[in-house]
Design a protein around this motif. Structure first.
Motif, mmCIF file in Angstrom:
data_model
loop_
_atom_site.group_PDB
_atom_site.id
_atom_site.type_symbol
_atom_site.label_atom_id
_atom_site.label_comp_id
_atom_site.label_asym_id
_atom_site.label_seq_id
_atom_site.Cartn_x
_atom_site.Cartn_y
_atom_site.Cartn_z
ATOM 1 N N UNK A 159 -18.255 -12.965 7.140
ATOM 2 C CA UNK A 159 -17.758 -14.233 6.614
ATOM 3 C C UNK A 159 -16.718 -14.020 5.517
ATOM 4 N N UNK A 160 -16.147 -12.827 5.418
ATOM 5 C CA UNK A 160 -15.202 -12.524 4.344
ATOM 6 C C UNK A 160 -13.835 -13.138 4.631
ATOM 7 N N UNK A 161 -13.146 -13.538 3.569
ATOM 8 C CA UNK A 161 -11.803 -14.102 3.694
ATOM 9 C C UNK A 161 -10.806 -13.002 4.014
ATOM 10 N N UNK A 162 -10.009 -13.141 5.085
ATOM 11 C CA UNK A 162 -9.035 -12.091 5.432
ATOM 12 C C UNK A 162 -7.930 -11.978 4.386
ATOM 13 N N UNK A 163 -7.513 -10.748 4.124
ATOM 14 C CA UNK A 163 -6.410 -10.471 3.216
ATOM 15 C C UNK A 163 -5.135 -10.312 4.039
ATOM 16 N N UNK A 164 -4.054 -11.006 3.693
ATOM 17 C CA UNK A 164 -2.804 -10.829 4.447
ATOM 18 C C UNK A 164 -2.349 -9.378 4.432
ATOM 19 N N UNK A 165 -1.760 -8.944 5.526
ATOM 20 C CA UNK A 165 -1.342 -7.543 5.639
ATOM 21 C C UNK A 165 -0.389 -7.146 4.515
ATOM 22 N N UNK A 166 0.509 -8.044 4.140
ATOM 23 C CA UNK A 166 1.506 -7.707 3.121
ATOM 24 C C UNK A 166 0.880 -7.457 1.745
ATOM 25 N N UNK A 167 -0.383 -7.857 1.555
ATOM 26 C CA UNK A 167 -1.042 -7.684 0.265
ATOM 27 C C UNK A 167 -1.997 -6.488 0.221
ATOM 28 N N UNK A 168 -2.216 -5.821 1.344
ATOM 29 C CA UNK A 168 -3.245 -4.786 1.413
ATOM 30 C C UNK A 168 -2.955 -3.604 0.500
ATOM 31 N N UNK A 169 -1.748 -3.068 0.563
ATOM 32 C CA UNK A 169 -1.418 -1.893 -0.233
ATOM 33 C C UNK A 169 -1.566 -2.187 -1.719
#
Length: 304
Positions: A180-190
């Motif tokens: 149920x975790x909120x996805x993190x946008x790919x551009x913010x992962x690093x």
């Protein structure tokens, strides 16, 4: 005992609600079976070196930041720009196993901390037992947990038997579906992971370049986004299930039925959503001793 029972009932109700939400959002991600190899490096990429030759900072000294190359001498460091290796366990020889404790902190948990009846997401009983019994452990910290519990983080960093590792900044998901975790946008992962290394690194102690994804959910895209940071992803081969437990017995059974030499055991130090871990831990330690297994820092178990 009455207070403990009340806490268990409250925790059980909370976890039941979380389970319903998780079912509504979608099925839990498929977890591939653990392979016998220590390191799993995706095909098409060159060899990956783990660790270095420099000693970790002494307790109380500045640690590594989040920029590529700054932690190159720390356990778990890999060449920046290479796809991070994913580790499940160490060599299946000897007697050492790693006790690892996740310290989760989401925005929802933070709002609860600021409410009229704040829960505790820092299980001091676990830390006190490890200190009293002089047991090594590795703590995977979220940046937001560190910010909310700075004194406890300082206490962990000051203990030469404890290692500090990275569990993201706000415990968001790095895949489209992860419980149920909120996805993190790919551009913010690093930036999310680099920021967490910066937050943890200020406390010194036994810093590492180990990283654990929330929910152990990751794919090739997530690994590629973390390649610039020069780290090692640590999953684990012994999942205790403590966040969903309403009694200590299932946690102990889960750990002792799976553990082997070189195992990486996943537990939690967040009391309100893992209410029985402190009661399970002394039984786990006793069971490990009966099996001739000895807790050690993660870097020693993996063979730095």
């Amino acid at each position: 005992m009455l207070a403990k029972n009340s806490r268990v009932l409250l925790t059980a109700a909370t976890l039941a609600l979380a389970a319903i939400v998780a079912l509504l959002v979608g099925p839990a991600p498929h977890r591939p079976p653990v392979r016998a190899a220590v390191l799993k490096v995706p095909a098409g990429h060159g060899p990956v070196t783990v660790g270095g030759t420099s000693a970790p900072p002494a307790p109380g000294q500045p640690g590594n930041g989040g920029q590529p190359g700054e932690g190159s001498g720390l356990p778990g460091a890999t060449p920046p720009g290479t796809l991070p290796p994913v580790v499940d366990h160490g060599p299946r020889t000897g007697r050492k196993v790693a006790l690892t404790f996740d310290a989760d902190m989401t925005d929802t948990m933070r709002r609860q901390l600021r409410g009229p009846h704040p829960p505790s997401y820092a299980n001091l009983a676990i830390v006190e037992l490890l200190e009293r019994e002089r047991v090594p452990a590795t703590f995977f910290l979220t940046g937001k947990w560190v910010e909310d519990y700075p004194e406890l983080t300082r206490r962990l960093a000051a203990n030469p038997r404890f290692e500090l590792a990275n569990h993201t900044y706000g415990h968001a998901a790095f895949t489209p579906r992860c419980y149920h975790l909120t996805p993190l946008p790919r551009r913010e992962m690093t930036r999310d992971v680099a920021r967490t290394f910066e937050v943890i690194g200020r406390y010194g102690g036994r810093q590492t370049r180990y990283f654990r994804f929330p929910g152990l959910c990751h794919d090739r895209t997530a690994l590629a986004e973390l390649a610039p940071l020069g780290l090692t992803v640590v999953d684990g081969d012994v999942v205790s299930g403590d966040p969903f437990a309403t009694a200590w017995q299932p946690i102990v059974r889960a750990v002792l039925s799976q553990v082997r030499p070189g195992s990486v055991i996943i537990l939690h130090v967040t009391e309100a959503n893992a209410a029985m871990t402190d009661e399970a831990l002394p039984r786990i330690l006793a069971g490990l001793a009966e099996r001739g297994l000895e807790p050690a820092p993660l870097s020693e178990v993996l063979g730095r």
